[in-house]
Enzyme design. Structure first.
Site, mmCIF file in Angstrom:
data_model
loop_
_atom_site.group_PDB
_atom_site.id
_atom_site.type_symbol
_atom_site.label_atom_id
_atom_site.label_comp_id
_atom_site.label_asym_id
_atom_site.label_seq_id
_atom_site.Cartn_x
_atom_site.Cartn_y
_atom_site.Cartn_z
ATOM 1 N N TRP A 151 7.042 0.183 3.911
ATOM 2 C CA TRP A 151 7.559 0.912 2.746
ATOM 3 C C TRP A 151 8.920 1.523 3.038
ATOM 4 C CZ3 TRP A 151 8.836 5.983 1.318
ATOM 5 C CH2 TRP A 151 8.650 6.951 2.304
ATOM 6 N N SER A 194 -1.638 27.021 -5.697
ATOM 7 C CA SER A 194 -1.326 28.417 -6.017
ATOM 8 C C SER A 194 -1.831 28.826 -7.390
ATOM 9 C CB SER A 194 0.193 28.656 -5.952
ATOM 10 O OG SER A 194 0.681 28.279 -4.698
ATOM 11 N N ARG A 202 1.778 1.708 15.069
ATOM 12 C CA ARG A 202 1.386 1.499 13.684
ATOM 13 C C ARG A 202 1.826 0.104 13.239
ATOM 14 N NH1 ARG A 202 5.744 5.143 10.264
ATOM 15 N NH2 ARG A 202 4.659 4.266 8.485
ATOM 16 N N HIS A 259 13.270 12.173 3.367
ATOM 17 C CA HIS A 259 12.634 13.436 3.701
ATOM 18 C C HIS A 259 12.455 14.351 2.500
ATOM 19 C CE1 HIS A 259 10.395 15.660 6.489
ATOM 20 N NE2 HIS A 259 10.818 16.715 5.840
ATOM 21 N N TYR A 292 8.839 16.102 0.319
ATOM 22 C CA TYR A 292 8.575 17.387 -0.328
ATOM 23 C C TYR A 292 8.385 17.240 -1.827
ATOM 24 C CZ TYR A 292 9.260 19.130 4.229
ATOM 25 O OH TYR A 292 9.119 19.331 5.562
ATOM 26 N N SER A 308 13.335 6.076 -13.834
ATOM 27 C CA SER A 308 12.206 6.774 -14.441
ATOM 28 C C SER A 308 12.076 8.190 -13.879
ATOM 29 C CB SER A 308 10.934 5.959 -14.195
ATOM 30 O OG SER A 308 9.800 6.758 -14.366
ATOM 31 N N SER A 309 12.142 8.292 -12.541
ATOM 32 C CA SER A 309 11.966 9.608 -11.915
ATOM 33 C C SER A 309 13.087 10.557 -12.286
ATOM 34 C CB SER A 309 11.942 9.476 -10.396
ATOM 35 O OG SER A 309 10.792 8.835 -9.989
ATOM 36 N N HIS A 322 0.846 -1.199 0.000
ATOM 37 C CA HIS A 322 0.000 0.000 0.000
ATOM 38 C C HIS A 322 0.879 1.246 0.000
ATOM 39 C CE1 HIS A 322 -2.953 3.018 1.153
ATOM 40 N NE2 HIS A 322 -2.236 3.284 2.228
ATOM 41 N N LYS A 378 3.382 30.113 3.079
ATOM 42 C CA LYS A 378 2.554 29.658 1.962
ATOM 43 C C LYS A 378 1.066 29.704 2.333
ATOM 44 C CE LYS A 378 5.515 27.040 -0.902
ATOM 45 N NZ LYS A 378 5.035 27.720 -2.074
ATOM 46 N N THR A 410 6.501 27.151 5.373
ATOM 47 C CA THR A 410 5.201 26.508 5.133
ATOM 48 C C THR A 410 4.077 27.427 5.582
ATOM 49 O OG1 THR A 410 6.346 24.457 5.639
ATOM 50 C CG2 THR A 410 3.975 24.331 5.360
ATOM 51 N N HIS A 434 14.874 13.483 12.003
ATOM 52 C CA HIS A 434 13.701 13.612 12.875
ATOM 53 C C HIS A 434 12.782 12.396 12.726
ATOM 54 C CE1 HIS A 434 11.528 16.068 9.526
ATOM 55 N NE2 HIS A 434 11.256 14.801 9.396
ATOM 56 N N HIS A 435 13.043 11.564 11.707
ATOM 57 C CA HIS A 435 12.308 10.302 11.598
ATOM 58 C C HIS A 435 12.902 9.241 12.514
ATOM 59 C CE1 HIS A 435 10.060 11.509 7.954
ATOM 60 N NE2 HIS A 435 11.129 12.224 7.696
ATOM 61 N N ASP A 453 6.418 21.149 -26.806
ATOM 62 C CA ASP A 453 6.454 19.826 -26.186
ATOM 63 C C ASP A 453 7.521 19.859 -25.100
ATOM 64 O OD1 ASP A 453 6.567 16.962 -25.692
ATOM 65 O OD2 ASP A 453 5.600 16.723 -27.643
ATOM 66 N N GLU A 489 11.995 13.340 -0.349
ATOM 67 C CA GLU A 489 10.902 12.650 -1.052
ATOM 68 C C GLU A 489 9.535 13.168 -0.583
ATOM 69 O OE1 GLU A 489 10.548 10.549 -3.448
ATOM 70 O OE2 GLU A 489 8.505 9.831 -3.126
#
Lengths: 370, 529
Positions: free
Chosen positions: B145, B272, B454, B257, B261, B173-174, B76, B335, B332, B306-307, B105, B259
């Site tokens: 994950w 926006s 979790r 991290h 963002y 790919s990315s 998931h 924004k 943040t 921080h993770h 293009d 990732e």
């Protein structure tokens, strides 16, 4: 905030008639150590600051949504910049953050100070149980979940402490600074007792530290908090905090019992004794993977029922159980269980579920094989 | 204008049949494929989530085994992150960037084709492991994950090697997609479009592309280390061989991290774009938006641990990562304040894209608040690895990133298809989605604070009520997405014709093109004043 809580409130109202309403715990518990109380206090401070900011921000936004609409004929303004407010809403958050950082820093420094402890307990994570070693006291034991499989599989009613009960809880004294040392035998686990505010990873090859000074006697429950494999959800922690005298009495009893268990490895056991003890020990140490009926889990954990190892050469069987199988989930149980337990388990595996190898293994054979 | 373009359209060398898609070098066709791919994965990943929520509907094991439960949570997460949010944003970039900067293009069309077609291969490998697991041929990835070593290395199932190659393909790919975005933005902007005149969606994707190029190779590195640990006798993460399991987490989160963002900056760009359109007022603080996005991107590289507050870092490290993380609240916040100021004294209307954008601002901010709470290290020791974290990142990623994608689809779909979508059904989809998402995720805050870890397949009795509520929300949320699918298909097939401008308050080069936009967006570049 309103948009968030409204639907929730509706659902809560719907369920309000339920008699179990008291179960809805909404917030962190303050706990029984200075660490957990500090965590609770800082949690409350930051949460309420966020709530106030939320009310202001969402309030302005909601006002705009309700009044500055085309439907009400509001003519759009054309401004797209304002240096003053931009400076304000950068500087004010900085000040708020500094206000949060000061208590957070002092709480963190206090919780990480493990010096001057009164006693130490070494906690080792295993798939899927905890091992506790009272450092310098010659007392060590495994602690397994003992919620019956029938309750988990919904075959009988669930008990009050469903999934949060163990066969051997750890007992500690109140009002002493207890240092916990954490490590792991296999994958990473995390030892967490919410009431102590102690959560620390148990990592193979590392020894982590934490501490607790428990204010009140009582039974405190927790769980493994780091995904550690199939039975991650089934390795709870139960700690009983007692007065100094009660703790010492418990420690004495535990020492006597462990000496007696070690002695049991020196006698010759009968088949019936081995089978009876083997069933209990198997269900505690082996059934999580190989299942109570010995059938294993297809493609994950091999079955023992009818397996070549359990019905073949005894020496090979002993080797597998005592030394484990490298590169698989099969642990080296020689390091975890005493001779009598191992002899009984192997005997049981060879004779239960129609395996009928007919032979038995004595503790002395295990001792020789180590 | 319209007639000219139509005539030109006929002279396109547009292949027909399956070849049009297999060999496509057209940004719109590739964008559509990315979006349909993400949509398909959304339903697959969502089905796995519904199985998880069904198992967690009440205490006890009812539907799946604990082992399979772990496979469900793992797949998931992987599918939603790498198969839904990221490809959907790339699809939106493909469709929108050339139109927004006045280009015909993307700059590197063949690479564009390849970066898309790697994805079905990558997810074919990953989903093959799930199919094999269901067929009883072995376990699918079951280590979450975040695939922490040694659970994923020494103790990983055989399918871990499928997973590793799958991640490699996704990474390639990315990175190619990101190179394409950067090359397009740097080289193909219309005359007069300076960097500080670019639409904000272009800006956010520009910055996101740099993040991708910076961190996807780190992910590739960490899975390569896993691969050699598993198969070639190295011990990067094996303590018994002198390696370090904690190093895995440092390397993973150095990718992980940024990732996070990567999955939210394009969302900022979308919101926006939408908020000014339906406020009929220019975006407030354009340049501060750009600087805030850049600051967030920079900070994302120095907050990763921080993770990992509970792994036993030195206290100085914990303080550093707590302070650096707190700083993210500032850009943040800027924004959010800018969006609200954009709405302030506007002339608001509430079409479906605007509804999703407003819900984004409300609910992403919720995720921001819990994020601020989580960064406070002494409290994080209580929150870490509980459902509080699950609630936090689902507010950010579902009611944040996924809502922004839904908003973007409703916003630009008339431009893409030339037809208006069904507004009534769109609003129905919005209200069902928005309400059920909160019923689903809000109670997770409570069970997390009450102490539910979790990634557990079964839980103690005191968590039962809120889990039940969350599961009800999950099923409503899941099935509401079928309305979304129906609305999109209906709009593609026909409907009220959209004007070129589509929305009364619309601005931007894409709204100067006819609806539907021509196959080769701007064959002659417009001049931007």
């Amino acid at each position: 905030m309103r948009a968030v809580t409204r639907p929730l409130g509706l659902v809560c109202l719907l369920l309000a008639s339920s008699p179990t309403l008291a179960e809805y715990q909404l917030n962190l518990e303050p706990g029984v150590t200075i660490t957990s109380q500090n965590a609770y206090d800082i949690h409350q401070i930051v949460m309420w600051i966020c709530v106030v900011i939320g009310i202001v921000v969402y309030g302005v936004m909601t006002y705009s949504i309700l009044t500055h609409t085309k439907a009400r004929g509001h003519k759009p303004a054309t401004f797209d910049d304002n240096l003053t407010v931009e400076i304000l809403w950068t500087v004010i958050p900085v000040l708020i953050l500094i206000g949060m950082a000061i208590p957070a820093t002092s709480a963190l420094l206090a919780m990480e100070d493990v010096s001057d402890s009164d006693m130490s307990i070494k906690v080792t994570g295993y798939q899927w149980k905890w091992h506790y070693d009272y450092v310098g006291e010659d007392v060590s034991f495994f602690s397994n979940m003992n919620t019956p499989m029938e309750q988990i599989k919904n075959l009988e009613a669930k008990g009050e402490n469903y999934l949060l009960e163990v066969d051997n809880k750890i007992v500690v004294p109140v009002d002493q600074k207890i240092r916990f040392l954490f490590t792991s035998n296999d994958v990473i686990h995390a030892w967490w007792v919410p009431a102590f505010g102690v959560k620390k990873d148990a990592i193979p090859g590392y020894i982590n530290e934490s501490w607790a000074r428990i204010d009140e006697p009582g039974i405190y429950r927790g769980q493994c908090a780091e995904l550690c494999g199939a039975n991650h959800g089934f390795m709870p922690i139960v700690v009983e905090a007692k007065s100094e005298e009660d703790y010492l009495a418990w420690l004495g009893e535990k020492k006597t019992a462990q000496a007696a268990a070690a002695e049991s490895g020196n006698k010759v056991w009968t088949m019936d004794e081995l089978m009876a003890h083997g069933e209990t020990a198997y269900n505690t140490s082996c059934a999580a993977c190989h299942q109570v009926g010995g059938e294993g889990l297809p493609n994950v954990f091999p079955g023992i029922k009818g397996s070549a190892i359990a019905t073949g050469d005894v020496a090979k069987h002993i080797d597998v159980v005592v030394n484990g199988v490298a590169g698989t989930g099969m642990q080296a149980f020689g390091a975890q269980l005493n001779d009598a337990d191992l002899a009984a388990i192997i005997t049981y595996e060879r004779n239960a579920w129609g395996n009928n190898a007919g032979d038995m293994v004595q503790p002395s054979e295990i001792k020789a094989a180590r | 204008m319209n007639a000219v373009v139509e005539e030109h359209h006929d002279h396109d060398h547009k292949p027909t049949g399956i070849g049009r898609w297999l060999f496509s070098t057209n940004h719109k066709d590739i964008g559509s494929m990315y979006l349909w791919f993400a949509f398909t994965m959304f339903f697959i990943g969502g089905a796995l989530a519904l199985l998880i929520r069904a198992e967690l509907f009440q205490p006890g094991m009812q539907i799946v085994e604990p082992e399979f439960f772990n496979q469900l949570t793992t797949l998931h997460g992987l599918i939603m992150v790498f198969g839904v949010i990221m490809p959907a944003f790339v699809g939106l970039a493909n469709w929108q960037l050339p139109m927004m900067i006045g280009a015909p293009d993307m700059a590197l069309p063949r690479m564009n084709n390849w970066s898309f077609w790697l994805l079905p291969a990558a997810f074919g490998l990953l989903l093959a492991s799930l199919v094999m697991s269901i067929m009883g041929l072995g376990s699918a990835p079951n280590f979450g994950w975040t695939f922490y070593a040694p659970l994923s290395t020494t103790y990983g199932p055989d399918s871990t090697d499928y997973f590793i190659f799958s991640v490699h393909l996704m990474g390639i790919s990315s990175v190619m997609g990101a190179i394409n975005v950067i090359a397009t933005i740097m080289n193909l902007r219309a005359p007069g479009m300076t960097y500080m005149k670019m639409p904000i969606f272009v800006w956010t994707w520009f910055i996101t592309a740099y993040l991708l190029i910076a961190v996807m190779p780190v992910l590739a590195g960490v899975v390569t280390m896993m691969l050699t640990d598993r198969n070639f006798g190295t011990s990067f993460f094996d303590a018994a061989g002198g390696g370090d399991p904690v190093m895995f987490q440092h390397v993973f989160w150095f990718f992980g991290h940024p990732e996070v963002y990567i999955m939210i900056l394009p969302a900022f760009g979308i919101v926006s774009s939408i908020v000014p359109t339906f406020s009929r007022k220019p975006l407030f603080g354009y340049s501060s938006m750009v600087y805030a996005t850049a600051s967030i991107a920079f900070l994302s590289f120095i907050v990763w641990a921080h993770h990992m507050f509970t792994v036993g870092m030195p206290v100085a490290g914990e303080l550093f990562f707590m302070y650096s993380t707190m700083l993210i609240a500032i850009p943040t916040g800027v924004k959010v304040f800018n969006w609200i100021s954009t709405m302030w004294r506007g002339a608001l209307t509430f079409e479906t894209p605007m509804l999703f954008a407003i819900a984004f601002i409300f609910l992403f901010t919720m995720g921001g608040f819990t994020g601020l709470m989580l960064c406070i290290a002494p409290a994080d020791f209580q929150y870490h690895d509980t459902y509080f974290v699950v609630a936090h990142f689902h507010y950010v990623l579902v009611t944040g990133a996924a809502f922004s994608i839904m908003a973007a689809v409703y916003f630009w779909l008339p431009k893409w298809t030339g037809n208006m979508y069904d507004e009534k059904l769109g609003k129905l989809h919005f209200w069902l989605t928005c309400i059920s998402a909160n019923v689903l995720f809000f109670p997770m805050h409570f069970v997390g604070l009450a102490g539910m870890p979790r990634r557990i397949p079964d839980y103690a009795l005191q968590f039962a009520e809120f889990n039940q509520i969350a599961s009800v929300g999950a099923f409503v949320f899941g099935f509401s997405q079928l309305i979304f699918l129906y609305v999109v298909i209906k709009c593609v097939r026909g409907g009220e014709k959209a004007t070129d401008k589509v929305w009364e308050g619309a601005h931007g080069l894409e709204f100067d093109l006819p609806s539907p936009a021509p196959f080769h967006s701007y064959t002659t570049p417009p001049v931007v004043k």
